[in-house]
Design a protein around this motif. Structure first.
Motif, short mmCIF file in Angstrom:
data_model
loop_
_atom_site.label_atom_id
_atom_site.label_comp_id
_atom_site.label_asym_id
_atom_site.label_seq_id
_atom_site.Cartn_x
_atom_site.Cartn_y
_atom_site.Cartn_z
N LYS A 462 0.75 -1.08 0.09
CA LYS A 462 -0.01 0.17 -0.12
C LYS A 462 0.91 1.40 0.12
CE LYS A 462 -4.15 -1.90 2.07
NZ LYS A 462 -4.91 -1.55 0.61
N ASN A 463 2.02 0.99 0.39
CA ASN A 463 2.96 2.23 0.35
C ASN A 463 2.99 2.94 -0.97
OD1 ASN A 463 3.64 2.22 3.14
ND2 ASN A 463 5.76 1.74 2.74
N TRP A 464 2.80 1.87 -2.15
CA TRP A 464 2.90 2.28 -3.48
C TRP A 464 2.01 2.54 -4.16
CZ3 TRP A 464 6.74 -2.16 -5.95
CH2 TRP A 464 8.00 -2.12 -5.20
N GLU A 465 0.75 2.91 -3.36
CA GLU A 465 -0.47 3.50 -3.85
C GLU A 465 -0.80 4.67 -3.61
OE1 GLU A 465 -3.74 1.38 -1.96
OE2 GLU A 465 -3.07 -0.68 -2.83
N ASN A 471 0.83 10.25 0.98
CA ASN A 471 0.52 8.85 1.43
C ASN A 471 0.79 8.79 2.76
OD1 ASN A 471 0.19 6.08 2.08
ND2 ASN A 471 0.87 5.44 -0.14
N GLU A 472 0.06 8.88 3.70
CA GLU A 472 0.22 8.84 5.18
C GLU A 472 0.55 7.30 5.73
OE1 GLU A 472 -3.29 10.20 7.05
OE2 GLU A 472 -2.95 12.40 6.35
N ASP A 475 4.48 6.51 6.38
CA ASP A 475 5.09 6.64 7.86
C ASP A 475 4.33 5.63 9.06
OD1 ASP A 475 6.10 9.21 6.99
OD2 ASP A 475 4.07 9.88 6.70
N GLN A 476 3.09 5.38 8.59
CA GLN A 476 2.55 4.28 9.51
C GLN A 476 3.26 2.98 9.38
OE1 GLN A 476 -1.47 4.40 8.55
NE2 GLN A 476 -1.57 6.57 9.19
N THR A 477 3.43 2.39 8.21
CA THR A 477 4.29 1.45 7.83
C THR A 477 5.76 1.44 8.65
OG1 THR A 477 2.88 1.20 5.92
CG2 THR A 477 4.93 -0.25 5.88
N PHE A 478 6.33 2.56 8.26
CA PHE A 478 7.59 2.72 8.77
C PHE A 478 7.58 2.38 10.52
CE2 PHE A 478 11.10 5.71 10.17
CZ PHE A 478 12.02 4.90 9.94
N ASN A 479 6.89 3.12 11.05
CA ASN A 479 6.69 2.76 12.48
C ASN A 479 6.41 1.58 12.91
OD1 ASN A 479 7.19 5.70 12.73
ND2 ASN A 479 5.09 6.51 12.95
N ALA A 509 10.15 5.45 3.44
CA ALA A 509 10.05 6.46 4.39
C ALA A 509 10.99 7.62 3.92
CB ALA A 509 10.15 6.19 5.94
N TYR A 510 12.12 7.07 3.69
CA TYR A 510 13.47 8.18 3.16
C TYR A 510 13.07 9.06 1.99
CZ TYR A 510 18.15 9.74 1.98
OH TYR A 510 19.38 10.21 1.47
N ILE A 511 12.52 8.09 0.95
CA ILE A 511 12.46 8.79 -0.17
C ILE A 511 11.26 9.65 0.00
CG2 ILE A 511 11.47 8.13 -2.61
CD1 ILE A 511 14.34 7.42 -2.00
#
Length: 805
Positions: A462-465, A471-472, A475-479, A509-511
């Motif tokens: 979902k990060n890629w959607e 795309n909030e 950050d949630q995925t990263f945490n 998250a970095y990108i």
């Protein structure tokens, strides 16, 4: 963070087999004996428990795991026959799993045949909770399962082009083949030493032919089928001398490789034979193959890189209609320009179709990521860690009924999650992707983190959607991944599958942080350039350059970047993942070395810096100011005009979507948002004018003869307009990838025709629009590839109002 509560729940609602014995029939050999080895070894790796093996029921009430085939266990499990018969009888390669509890606790693993026995053991392992000194099995286990698809497998190529496989030992290959089998794979496709790649590489530990022989032995030891992907690499298959040389090579391989069940010859990519010659040659290969492997069949694909794919495909299908006896079936994969349903309808029923799905690439591929953000395309690139469980399941299920299964196309370990999704879907397409991910996380990484990792893999997809900047979920995925990282024990932190997911979470998250920051820096630079008329050209050029340079002199989120490199190095150490050309000896940036692109500019700094340098060399201030004005207004269509970058989310709204991804995920009959990042990533000569704006790397793409149509509304019928278009040439290649395109509008208007678009270059053309084309205020533009390479790419469009007519 504590381990997942779900893991605790499993143990509470489970039977304890920590002190169980393993009851198996005497005299097991071959694949059946190997299946028992899998059960013992994989249990011991995770629990430290070495299952004691017995051939008789123990006298006490000790828990028992029973494993074998229905035939070999017939007498041993007769006391449980009534319970077993309550489960439906599985078909070929199927199994029954049954838990019983009375005086003793028992689990029966009963395969319909030797493969079914292996797959039943695999499912038992996937369902069980395997932790230190503990083997917990779900209570009242009751499963009868038979695979829906008869062909279920993956390609594992031992060659330098892959992003990991070339670094593997035969022992690493065996472990991976075992793991694929645990999830239901029954076929592994390997390669000959000579393909469209170097014969050897710096990381290869064994001679390629010896490895090929060894892989065939390993595959057979598990009772699986060995397929061979064998491309046509010679230049002239009409030459008798070439034919003799090619057949001699194949005879050496067919005679030395002990187990071959099928050979797959791709029609192209590589190989460029005309259909008649391709089938003549394939008949000779088939005859030679059956000399050494009498039951083996030769399969062939209608893959074609030809400029005129429709004509080539017509010739290919005409040869299939002759129904050659040597032909085992057809393969559907990348560069096949007919849909799978149409191919199934078009060929004789006697020939099965096997899918050869590209699960490894992100764009410029068979199934690109839908509307992928340019920032990811520029950095993660075509071949990166890419778990896409929901998309892969959808693509699988949409076309499942037209084929007998799939042996996926893979270039390494980056698509690891996708492999297990496909295997599970080939087994039973009703299985939810999250269930596969749970079993993947539980069995491969850690029982205690099952739910967190399974959901984390879904979140990476979902990060890629959608647009990355908003795309909030990133950050949630990263945490979520970081919380697992901070609580996990060393064995999890050093697990390469966990490291792959964690790396993607950090990278994404970095990108995102860089994209937001560098977008603002570009806006500052443009603001400076807009001050040129008052402050002077050279001063504003300096200010603009200083703003752009802050991306390097004052970078953001450096700790994220550092952690990405640490994880990349650990993955190279653990699994030979080559995420960098410079550090890990990857073959190229586009072959999985996405870490080398982690700092690639995410704004237009390369183009702006090049333009700044050109302007500084001008002698006249007015010329400099004029050039700066062209930069500031490059995308400005003027009052009453329109500008669209068709690779952006806004520009994409202009496009007639055709069937769309939901019905056409391979985009054979629909346009798609695409990327030509090679325009920027290719090192250009000193000629700074060759560096294009970043917008040129984003475009709409159509394949073969599919047209591209755009809609514009609210034009003024009383005004005159022109259209300016930027076409993008395809990736430069030894074979010409030039193409010609015609642009037309409604009312039969041709705006320009047979425009030549050179490979690897941008071509811009401006044409007047006849007033009859927008007499009602609506303009419909249609782009048609007339001839040449089979990709049409349009990146930017300006509709320019020139004034009242």
């Amino acid at each position: 963070m504590k381990p997942d509560q779900e893991a605790v729940n499993i143990r509470l609602d489970a039977w304890d087999f920590s002190d169980a014995v393993l009851l198996v029939p005497e005299g097991l050999e071959g694949a059946e004996a190997k299946a028992i080895t899998v059960l013992i070894e994989e249990t011991e790796k995770r629990t430290g428990i070495a299952l004691a093996v017995t051939h008789e029921w123990p006298a006490d009430n000790q828990p028992v795991i029973v494993a074998g085939t229905a035939a070999s266990l017939q007498d041993m499990v007769k006391d449980y026959s009534v319970e077993l018969e309550k489960l439906s009888l599985p078909g070929k390669e199927g199994y029954r799993l049954l838990g019983c509890k009375d005086e003793r606790t028992v689990v029966l693993i009963v395969g319909a045949d030797s493969r079914g026995m292996l797959y039943g053991i695999g499912k038992f392992l996937r369902k069980s909770s395997l932790t230190k000194q503990s083997l917990q099995v779900p209570a009242n286990l009751s499963i009868s399962s038979t695979p829906r698809q008869s062909c279920r497998g993956h390609q594992l190529g031992y060659r330098p082009k892959t992003n990991a496989y070339d670094a593997w030992s035969s022992a690493q290959f065996e472990q991976y083949i075992r793991e694929l089998a645990i999830f239901g794979a029954n076929s592994i496709e390997i390669m000959p030493p000579r393909t469209d790649d170097d014969a050897t590489g710096p990381l290869m530990q064994e001679d390629p032919l010896k490895m090929m022989i060894r892989l065939s032995e390993i595959i057979d030891s598990y009772g699986l089928d060995t397929w061979v992907w064998y491309p046509n690499m010679a230049e002239n298959y009409a030459d008798p001398a070439t034919i003799r040389e090619e057949l001699l090579e194949r005879e050496e391989i067919f005679s030395k490789v002990p187990h071959i069940h099928a050979v797959f010859i791709p029609g192209s990519d590589p190989g460029e034979l005309e259909p008649d010659l391709l089938f003549e040659w394939a008949a000779q290969v088939a005859e030679l193959l059956q000399k050494y492997h009498p039951e083996a069949k030769l399969w062939i694909s209608p893959q074609v890189m030809s400029h005129e794919p429709a004509k080539w495909l017509e010739g290919f299908l005409a040869n299939v209609d002759k129904e050659p006896e040597w032909l085992g079936g057809l393969v559907f994969g990348p560069h096949v320009d007919i849909t799978l349903p149409d191919l199934r309808r078009r060929i004789p029923d006697k020939y099965p179709i096997r899918r050869y799905e590209d699960i490894t690439h992100n764009f410029h591929c068979q199934y690109p990521v839908v509307n992928w953000d340019l920032a990811f395309a520029l950095t993660l690139g075509r071949e990166s860690i890419n778990p896409r469980p929901l998309a892969e399941k959808y693509i699988h299920n949409l076309l499942e009924s037209y084929a007998i299964g799939n042996i996926s196309y893979s270039e390494g370990i980056n698509d690891d999650v996708n492999k297990f999704i496909w295997s599970d879907q080939d087994w039973d397409s009703k299985t939810e992707a999250i269930e596969t991910l749970r079993e993947f996380a539980r069995f491969f990484i850690a029982d205690a983190y099952t739910e967190g990792i399974a959901q984390g893999l879904l979140a990476l997809e979902k990060n890629w959607e959608g647009p990355l900047a908003v795309n909030e979920g990133v950050d949630q995925t990263f945490n979520q991944w970081r919380m697992i990282e901070h609580s996990a024990p060393p064995e999890v932190l050093n697990n390469y599958r966990f490291q792959m997911g964690l790396l993607r979470a950090y990278y994404d998250a970095y990108i995102k942080r860089r994209l937001i920051y560098e977008t603002e820096l570009e806006l500052e630079a443009m603001d400076a350039l807009k001050s040129a008329p008052s402050l002077g050209a050279l001063v504003t050029l300096e200010q603009a350059e200083a703003a752009l340079l802050r991306a390097k002199t004052h970078p953001v989120a450096e700790s994220y970047r550092q952690r990405c490199w640490e994880l990349a190095d650990e993955l190279f150490k653990n699994i030979g993942a080559q995420l960098s050309v410079t550090k890990h000896q990857a073959i190229a940036l586009g072959r999985g070395a996405f870490m080398d692109a982690i700092d690639f500019p995410l704004n237009d700094s390369r183009w702006l810096s090049a333009q700044n340098a050109i302007i500084r060399e001008m002698d006249n201030e007015q010329d400099r100011l004029n050039a700066i004005d062209q930069i500031v207004n490059r995308t400005n269509p003027g009052p009453g005009g329109y500008y669209d970058n068709l690779g952006s989310y806004k520009g994409w709204q202009r496009v007639d979507k055709g069937k769309g991804w939901e019905n056409d995920p391979g985009y054979l009959e629909s346009p798609r948002m695409a990327h030509g990042i090679y325009l920027l990533q290719t090192e250009r000569e000193i000629d700074k004018s060759a560096i294009p704006p970043i917008a040129s790397t984003r475009h709409v793409n159509t394949l073969a003869d599919t047209q591209l149509t755009l809609q514009y509304d609210h034009l003024d019928p009383g005004s005159s307009y022109s259209v300016k278009v930027t076409y993008v040439g395809d990736t430069a290649s030894e074979l010409s990838r030039d193409y010609k395109v015609t642009l037309s509008a409604q009312a039969g208007s041709v705006l320009h025709e047979n425009v030549l678009v050179k490979q690897g270059q941008c071509t811009q053309i401006e044409s007047p629009i006849p007033q009859e084309a927008f007499a009602d205020g609506k303009l419909r533009l249609t782009f048609t590839r007339v001839s040449g390479f089979k990709r049409l790419n349009v990146s930017e469009i300006w509709i320019i109002r020139n004034g009242a007519s």
